[in-house]
Design a protein around this motif. Sequence first.
Motif, PDB file in Angstrom:
ATOM      1  N   GLY A 206       0.786  -1.227   0.000  1.00 59.85           N
ATOM      2  CA  GLY A 206       0.000   0.000   0.000  1.00 59.85           C
ATOM      3  C   GLY A 206       0.814   1.271   0.000  1.00 59.85           C
ATOM      4  N   GLY A 207       2.142   1.162  -0.113  1.00 59.29           N
ATOM      5  CA  GLY A 207       3.002   2.338  -0.085  1.00 59.29           C
ATOM      6  C   GLY A 207       3.460   2.666   1.328  1.00 59.29           C
ATOM      7  N   ASP A 554      -2.606   7.473  -8.540  1.00 62.92           N
ATOM      8  CA  ASP A 554      -2.127   6.636  -7.449  1.00 62.92           C
ATOM      9  C   ASP A 554      -2.633   5.207  -7.660  1.00 62.92           C
ATOM     10  OD1 ASP A 554      -0.804   5.921  -5.175  1.00 62.92           O
ATOM     11  OD2 ASP A 554      -1.816   7.348  -3.856  1.00 62.92           O
ATOM     12  N   TYR A 555      -2.062   4.282  -6.902  1.00 59.16           N
ATOM     13  CA  TYR A 555      -2.311   2.853  -7.115  1.00 59.16           C
ATOM     14  C   TYR A 555      -3.128   2.269  -5.977  1.00 59.16           C
ATOM     15  CZ  TYR A 555      -1.343  -2.151  -7.533  1.00 59.16           C
ATOM     16  OH  TYR A 555      -1.462  -3.516  -7.622  1.00 59.16           O
ATOM     17  N   ASN A 556      -4.159   1.502  -6.332  1.00 64.25           N
ATOM     18  CA  ASN A 556      -4.985   0.805  -5.353  1.00 64.25           C
ATOM     19  C   ASN A 556      -4.781  -0.705  -5.532  1.00 64.25           C
ATOM     20  OD1 ASN A 556      -7.225  -0.597  -4.119  1.00 64.25           O
ATOM     21  ND2 ASN A 556      -8.299   1.356  -3.993  1.00 64.25           N
ATOM     22  N   PRO A 609       2.127   8.790  -5.655  1.00 66.22           N
ATOM     23  CA  PRO A 609       2.267   9.702  -4.511  1.00 66.22           C
ATOM     24  C   PRO A 609       2.889   9.130  -3.243  1.00 66.22           C
ATOM     25  CG  PRO A 609       0.261  10.206  -5.663  1.00 66.22           C
ATOM     26  CD  PRO A 609       0.860   9.017  -6.361  1.00 66.22           C
ATOM     27  N   ASN A 610       2.642   7.889  -2.869  1.00 64.38           N
ATOM     28  CA  ASN A 610       3.309   7.346  -1.673  1.00 64.38           C
ATOM     29  C   ASN A 610       4.054   6.040  -1.973  1.00 64.38           C
ATOM     30  OD1 ASN A 610       0.789   6.029  -1.979  1.00 64.38           O
ATOM     31  ND2 ASN A 610       0.884   5.306   0.120  1.00 64.38           N
ATOM     32  N   TYR A 611       4.456   5.894  -3.244  1.00 66.20           N
ATOM     33  CA  TYR A 611       5.276   4.757  -3.666  1.00 66.20           C
ATOM     34  C   TYR A 611       6.609   5.291  -4.191  1.00 66.20           C
ATOM     35  CZ  TYR A 611       1.282   1.531  -3.504  1.00 66.20           C
ATOM     36  OH  TYR A 611       0.234   0.756  -3.101  1.00 66.20           O
TER      37      TYR A 611
END
Length: 628
Positions: A206-207, A554-556, A609-611
């Motif tokens: 999830g980053g 962003d990635y889910n 964004p958070n990866y």
Amino acid sequence: MKNIFLLFFFLLSLFSFSQEDNIDGLEALPKKEKPPIDLYKIYTLEKDTTFLDTTLSIQKEYKFNMLRKDIFGLLPFANEGQTYNTLNFGLIDNTTFPNFGFKAKHFNYLEVDDIKYYSVPTPLTDLYFKTVMEQGQSLDAFLTINTKPNLNFSIAYKGIRSLGKYINNLSSSGNFRFTSSYFTKDKRYVLNAHFTGQDILNQENGGITSNADFESSEAPYDDRAQLDVYFRDAKNLLKGNRFLIDQSFKLSKNNPNSVVFTHQFNQEYKFFEYDQKTVSSRFGNSFSNSIYNKTRYNHLYNKLGVAYKTKDYGNVEFFVDDNKYNYYYNSVVYDNSGNSTVPNAINDRINNIGGTYTYFAKNLVAKLLVSNAITDQSISNIEANATYILNDDYNFAFEYQKLNSLPALNYTLYQSNYVDYNWYNNFKNEKLNQFKITANTKWIDLSFNYKIINDHLYFENEANDIAVLKVKPKQFENTINYISFQAKKEIKFWKFALDNTILYQNVDQSSNVINVPQIVTRNTFYYTDKIFKKAMQIQTGITLNYFTEYYANDYNPLLAEFYVQNQTKIGGFPTLDFFINAKVRQTRIFLKAEHFNSSFTGYNFYSAPNYPYRDFIVRFGLVWNFFQ
């Protein structure tokens, strides 16, 4: 799958052994003259033919990656075998039929158009090896042989395992493929067939939870395993098997003008699953104490056609196809009143009728395709393209497509143990008008892409908070205009060269649902020479990659989809790679110091964004072709 892999290498070892010049001390037999390299043919179902290329070029450097293709316009995640963020929106293709969805898992999934067929005068082997980030390797092993001039077989396996630098970041995948090609001696009957078995597993963290800790990169956070992540026990898996047959039969034996019957059969089964032992509040409330979601998909496709092929006036074909699919879960979702709110399946049958006309001239190839549904679904496709080759230095291409396509199936139906991730929608069809123009000249290569998009489908986080993921499918009802220009030019002087690719993009839209970097560029300065009495060719240089800041998707991992966000920008960071490549006979060796500038240009590099993007790492590998 492991047994298939071992069997393949057993067969490979036998062929390799058979190529030795001297066995058990026996005197070597006189060698036969090697066949010309252009007899080692590679072609697609569309009959686009290329030849085996064993040279060492800058394009080989760009293609030395897990996907085995130039990934300009794609931004990889930190671990090899993870997904890619898409910088170049022009790389996104639409299809007429509703696809399975879960697009972020499909970068390494070999589709029908990715499978190649072969014709070789002697057995050919291709071995690809590359080191990964931590505890593992990436391997692609391939063998093809013509047992007769008109009968070819190939078998291949691509596998990767990489632990990664972050917590819960393992990648493990396998892509097995087997192909066969056959034609009768009079070439009236032609058959191409393949089987693929693929599984793509990723641990999903999830980053990272704190970008500040990453950007400081002070102890202990310079060890990326010390950074906290959102999920420590989540993983997802995409698995699929496919069997395809493509065949044709020409009525006339000798007449170049003849009726040809064609048939294509495609059967595929896929599933996507998400497994998480500990429920995360990041996805909201849940129905259970652990999460296990599984989406299944069966697809059966048949296409029958009759064509009239002529020598002077081109080819015309009429076809009808039958597309049957079943996308399903094992349960139905009910509300508090006991009413069914989310069904367990979508299944449908779509029949299309259409035709193609292909015209061949001395320097021109033009094709027109028109298809339309004859069942209840309102889908259609018009494609027109033309290629004009003036000479070796100048060629031009034009493409147009008008597409009315059904939504991907996971936009329409999705079920999960997380309460907010259950939906059943009735979206409109997506509409696309697209123009592409390409000009390749000895001076510069240029391409122009213009898309007009209506009823665009996308995913969006309704929570507007990176720490909370309430991602839902949405449809944008207004018109979107996308335009891009790409220029490529290699400048050579003596043994030096500067290879440049630059992409410009712009989107005209009333809301920010398609976000792209305005500029994406790659510039490589390198030196090529031959050493050791010209026995070895070397290539060494530096590659700069850069894209401007933008609100990246962003990635889910729960949906294996990227979603639109407009809170955090990434980009604006350069990455520098230093490489030394070499070629000895048919072996190409690659050594690269990736992102060697990471420690002195700032730790503000991200793939989403958070990866975080990849830190500095040295990796090496090789591609080895050998012949019997």
